[in-house]
Design a protein around this motif. Structure first.
Motif, PDB file in Angstrom:
ATOM      1  N   ASP A 106      29.374  48.036  58.514  1.00  0.00           N
ATOM      2  CA  ASP A 106      28.427  48.829  57.012  1.00  0.00           C
ATOM      3  C   ASP A 106      28.167  47.530  57.021  1.00  0.00           C
ATOM      4  OD1 ASP A 106      28.659  50.571  54.893  1.00  0.00           O
ATOM      5  OD2 ASP A 106      30.720  49.356  54.061  1.00  0.00           O
ATOM      6  N   ARG A 107      27.055  47.230  56.138  1.00  0.00           N
ATOM      7  CA  ARG A 107      25.909  46.851  55.510  1.00  0.00           C
ATOM      8  C   ARG A 107      25.689  47.301  54.040  1.00  0.00           C
ATOM      9  NH1 ARG A 107      20.936  47.843  58.780  1.00  0.00           N
ATOM     10  NH2 ARG A 107      20.646  49.987  58.922  1.00  0.00           N
ATOM     11  N   GLY A 108      25.247  46.740  52.898  1.00  0.00           N
ATOM     12  CA  GLY A 108      25.381  46.412  51.515  1.00  0.00           C
ATOM     13  C   GLY A 108      24.390  45.630  50.937  1.00  0.00           C
ATOM     14  N   HIS A 109      25.829  45.508  49.709  1.00  0.00           N
ATOM     15  CA  HIS A 109      25.288  44.059  48.732  1.00  0.00           C
ATOM     16  C   HIS A 109      26.375  44.832  47.938  1.00  0.00           C
ATOM     17  CE1 HIS A 109      21.167  46.101  48.608  1.00  0.00           C
ATOM     18  NE2 HIS A 109      21.310  44.210  48.728  1.00  0.00           N
ATOM     19  N   TRP A 110      27.149  43.020  47.634  1.00  0.00           N
ATOM     20  CA  TRP A 110      27.866  42.024  46.954  1.00  0.00           C
ATOM     21  C   TRP A 110      28.092  41.633  46.138  1.00  0.00           C
ATOM     22  CZ3 TRP A 110      30.817  37.618  46.362  1.00  0.00           C
ATOM     23  CH2 TRP A 110      29.789  36.193  46.927  1.00  0.00           C
ATOM     24  N   GLN A 111      29.096  41.523  44.669  1.00  0.00           N
ATOM     25  CA  GLN A 111      28.723  41.722  43.333  1.00  0.00           C
ATOM     26  C   GLN A 111      29.156  40.520  43.474  1.00  0.00           C
ATOM     27  OE1 GLN A 111      27.031  43.578  40.181  1.00  0.00           O
ATOM     28  NE2 GLN A 111      26.309  41.369  38.833  1.00  0.00           N
ATOM     29  N   PRO A 112      30.353  38.914  42.475  1.00  0.00           N
ATOM     30  CA  PRO A 112      30.864  38.348  43.083  1.00  0.00           C
ATOM     31  C   PRO A 112      31.695  38.379  41.564  1.00  0.00           C
ATOM     32  CG  PRO A 112      28.685  36.775  42.779  1.00  0.00           C
ATOM     33  CD  PRO A 112      28.460  38.176  42.887  1.00  0.00           C
ATOM     34  N   HIS A 113      32.547  38.104  41.302  1.00  0.00           N
ATOM     35  CA  HIS A 113      33.054  38.382  39.090  1.00  0.00           C
ATOM     36  C   HIS A 113      33.283  36.792  39.159  1.00  0.00           C
ATOM     37  CE1 HIS A 113      35.246  42.314  40.775  1.00  0.00           C
ATOM     38  NE2 HIS A 113      34.152  42.407  41.007  1.00  0.00           N
ATOM     39  N   GLY A 114      32.222  36.737  38.376  1.00  0.00           N
ATOM     40  CA  GLY A 114      32.291  34.770  37.373  1.00  0.00           C
ATOM     41  C   GLY A 114      31.669  34.334  38.810  1.00  0.00           C
ATOM     42  N   ASP A 115      31.888  32.717  38.525  1.00  0.00           N
ATOM     43  CA  ASP A 115      31.492  32.267  39.039  1.00  0.00           C
ATOM     44  C   ASP A 115      31.715  31.676  40.878  1.00  0.00           C
ATOM     45  OD1 ASP A 115      30.258  29.090  39.972  1.00  0.00           O
ATOM     46  OD2 ASP A 115      31.181  28.500  38.929  1.00  0.00           O
ATOM     47  N   ALA A 116      31.088  32.264  41.906  1.00  0.00           N
ATOM     48  CA  ALA A 116      31.363  32.991  42.885  1.00  0.00           C
ATOM     49  C   ALA A 116      31.861  31.439  43.380  1.00  0.00           C
ATOM     50  CB  ALA A 116      30.339  33.520  43.366  1.00  0.00           C
ATOM     51  N   ARG A 117      30.348  30.016  43.611  1.00  0.00           N
ATOM     52  CA  ARG A 117      30.870  28.762  43.754  1.00  0.00           C
ATOM     53  C   ARG A 117      32.340  28.350  43.808  1.00  0.00           C
ATOM     54  NH1 ARG A 117      27.459  26.221  46.177  1.00  0.00           N
ATOM     55  NH2 ARG A 117      25.466  27.353  45.386  1.00  0.00           N
ATOM     56  N   ALA A 118      33.007  28.359  42.931  1.00  0.00           N
ATOM     57  CA  ALA A 118      33.793  28.055  42.108  1.00  0.00           C
ATOM     58  C   ALA A 118      35.388  29.089  42.584  1.00  0.00           C
ATOM     59  CB  ALA A 118      34.118  27.969  40.479  1.00  0.00           C
ATOM     60  N   ALA A 119      35.053  29.852  42.497  1.00  0.00           N
ATOM     61  CA  ALA A 119      35.818  30.741  43.407  1.00  0.00           C
ATOM     62  C   ALA A 119      36.069  30.218  44.563  1.00  0.00           C
ATOM     63  CB  ALA A 119      35.164  32.207  43.259  1.00  0.00           C
ATOM     64  N   TYR A 120      34.572  30.898  45.381  1.00  0.00           N
ATOM     65  CA  TYR A 120      35.095  30.532  46.752  1.00  0.00           C
ATOM     66  C   TYR A 120      36.133  28.886  47.305  1.00  0.00           C
ATOM     67  CZ  TYR A 120      33.127  29.547  51.673  1.00  0.00           C
ATOM     68  OH  TYR A 120      33.304  29.362  52.645  1.00  0.00           O
ATOM     69  N   ARG A 121      35.557  27.620  46.554  1.00  0.00           N
ATOM     70  CA  ARG A 121      36.279  26.889  46.495  1.00  0.00           C
ATOM     71  C   ARG A 121      37.458  26.635  46.142  1.00  0.00           C
ATOM     72  NH1 ARG A 121      33.481  23.085  42.768  1.00  0.00           N
ATOM     73  NH2 ARG A 121      31.416  23.729  44.004  1.00  0.00           N
ATOM     74  N   SER A 122      38.332  27.461  45.564  1.00  0.00           N
ATOM     75  CA  SER A 122      39.711  27.403  44.932  1.00  0.00           C
ATOM     76  C   SER A 122      40.103  28.503  45.776  1.00  0.00           C
ATOM     77  CB  SER A 122      39.574  27.742  43.158  1.00  0.00           C
ATOM     78  OG  SER A 122      39.466  29.300  43.397  1.00  0.00           O
ATOM     79  N   GLY A 123      39.703  29.288  46.887  1.00  0.00           N
ATOM     80  CA  GLY A 123      40.336  29.933  47.795  1.00  0.00           C
ATOM     81  C   GLY A 123      41.126  31.688  47.178  1.00  0.00           C
ATOM     82  N   LYS A 124      39.451  31.950  46.101  1.00  0.00           N
ATOM     83  CA  LYS A 124      40.418  33.027  45.475  1.00  0.00           C
ATOM     84  C   LYS A 124      38.875  33.663  44.717  1.00  0.00           C
ATOM     85  CE  LYS A 124      42.822  36.869  43.058  1.00  0.00           C
ATOM     86  NZ  LYS A 124      43.933  37.119  41.837  1.00  0.00           N
ATOM     87  N   LEU A 125      38.286  35.017  45.838  1.00  0.00           N
ATOM     88  CA  LEU A 125      37.275  35.117  45.662  1.00  0.00           C
ATOM     89  C   LEU A 125      37.439  36.515  44.909  1.00  0.00           C
ATOM     90  CD1 LEU A 125      34.288  34.534  45.331  1.00  0.00           C
ATOM     91  CD2 LEU A 125      34.756  34.642  48.440  1.00  0.00           C
ATOM     92  N   SER A 126      36.829  37.012  43.839  1.00  0.00           N
ATOM     93  CA  SER A 126      36.469  38.815  43.985  1.00  0.00           C
ATOM     94  C   SER A 126      35.211  39.200  43.090  1.00  0.00           C
ATOM     95  CB  SER A 126      38.028  38.988  42.383  1.00  0.00           C
ATOM     96  OG  SER A 126      38.906  38.263  42.472  1.00  0.00           O
ATOM     97  N   PHE A 127      35.358  40.576  44.424  1.00  0.00           N
ATOM     98  CA  PHE A 127      34.056  40.479  44.077  1.00  0.00           C
ATOM     99  C   PHE A 127      33.858  42.045  44.781  1.00  0.00           C
ATOM    100  CE2 PHE A 127      35.543  39.084  48.233  1.00  0.00           C
ATOM    101  CZ  PHE A 127      34.950  40.262  48.889  1.00  0.00           C
ATOM    102  N   THR A 128      32.434  42.612  44.295  1.00  0.00           N
ATOM    103  CA  THR A 128      32.342  44.210  44.239  1.00  0.00           C
ATOM    104  C   THR A 128      31.854  44.736  45.308  1.00  0.00           C
ATOM    105  OG1 THR A 128      32.547  45.017  42.048  1.00  0.00           O
ATOM    106  CG2 THR A 128      31.381  46.347  43.142  1.00  0.00           C
TER     107      THR A 128
END
Ligand code: MN
Length: 202
Positions: A106-128
């Motif tokens: 599968d392929r396409g685009h993703w959009q983080p909900h809010g600040d992706a950098r902070a979310a990734y670091r904190s260990g909870k990444l939400s996205f569409t």
């Protein structure tokens, strides 16, 4: 050198995987790519990759994604991959790292909900996700304790409850949608080096 670990594991005179270019994280507002690669190596798994900071953040999901919000799929964090990897479909020679067959599932685009950098670091990444097979809201959550540096950690991939969510009893996307979105081929056809097929996805 974000791709140092990726490159150390591979011999680019043997495998046809891309070595990748080093590039700064783009500051331009543009769509972020995602790809899920079905990878038949020692064991079948699905490599889930999100473009961020000039690389593809990567997780190996043994059982693949599920649209059922009650199902939590293990997602093992692995080394960053080059952006070019999102296009890779083919054969990794036996004996090489990840030796086996790779499909662009599968392929396409993703959009983080809010600040992706902070979310990734904190260990909870939400996205569409806006892919051909995967759509709607999803979450990646790191399991247990503080980060040990972001590598080889166990995360979970979860579908969020939304209009796209559906119970596993109403079908499993990895079974109902087994083919490449890039070439229409199944894993055996890719392994045999068959030409791309113009096969409509059901
Ligand atoms: Mn893999």
């Amino acid at each position: 050198m974000p791709l140092a670990e990726y490159r150390k594991k591979r011999r680019f005179d043997v495998t046809s995987e891309p070595a990748g270019k080093d590039r700064p994280a783009s500051r331009k507002k543009k769509k972020l790519a995602f790809v899920v690669q079905k990878h038949r190596a020692t064991a079948l798994h699905y490599d889930f990759r999100l473009e961020w900071g000039g690389v593809m953040l990567s997780w190996a999901v043994p059982r693949g994604p599920s649209y059922d919000p009650k199902i939590k799929r293990l997602a093992m964090h692995v080394e960053d991959h080059p952006l070019e990897y999102a296009e890779f479909e083919g054969i990794i020679p036996a004996g090489e790292y990840g030796g086996g067959t790779v499909m662009v599932w599968d392929r396409g685009h993703w959009q983080p909900h809010g600040d992706a950098r902070a979310a990734y670091r904190s260990g909870k990444l939400s996205f569409t996700l806006a892919g051909e097979k995967l759509r709607g809201d999803w979450t990646l959550v790191r399991m247990g304790g503080p980060s040990r540096g972001g590598r080889k950690e166990n995360w979970l991939l979860l579908k969020a409850g939304d209009e796209q969510a559906r119970s596993l009893s109403r079908g499993d996307v990895v079974k109902s949608e087994p083919l490449s979105v890039k070439t229409g081929r199944d894993l055996d056809e890719i392994a045999a080096g068959k030409a791309a097929l113009r096969r409509a996805r059901s």
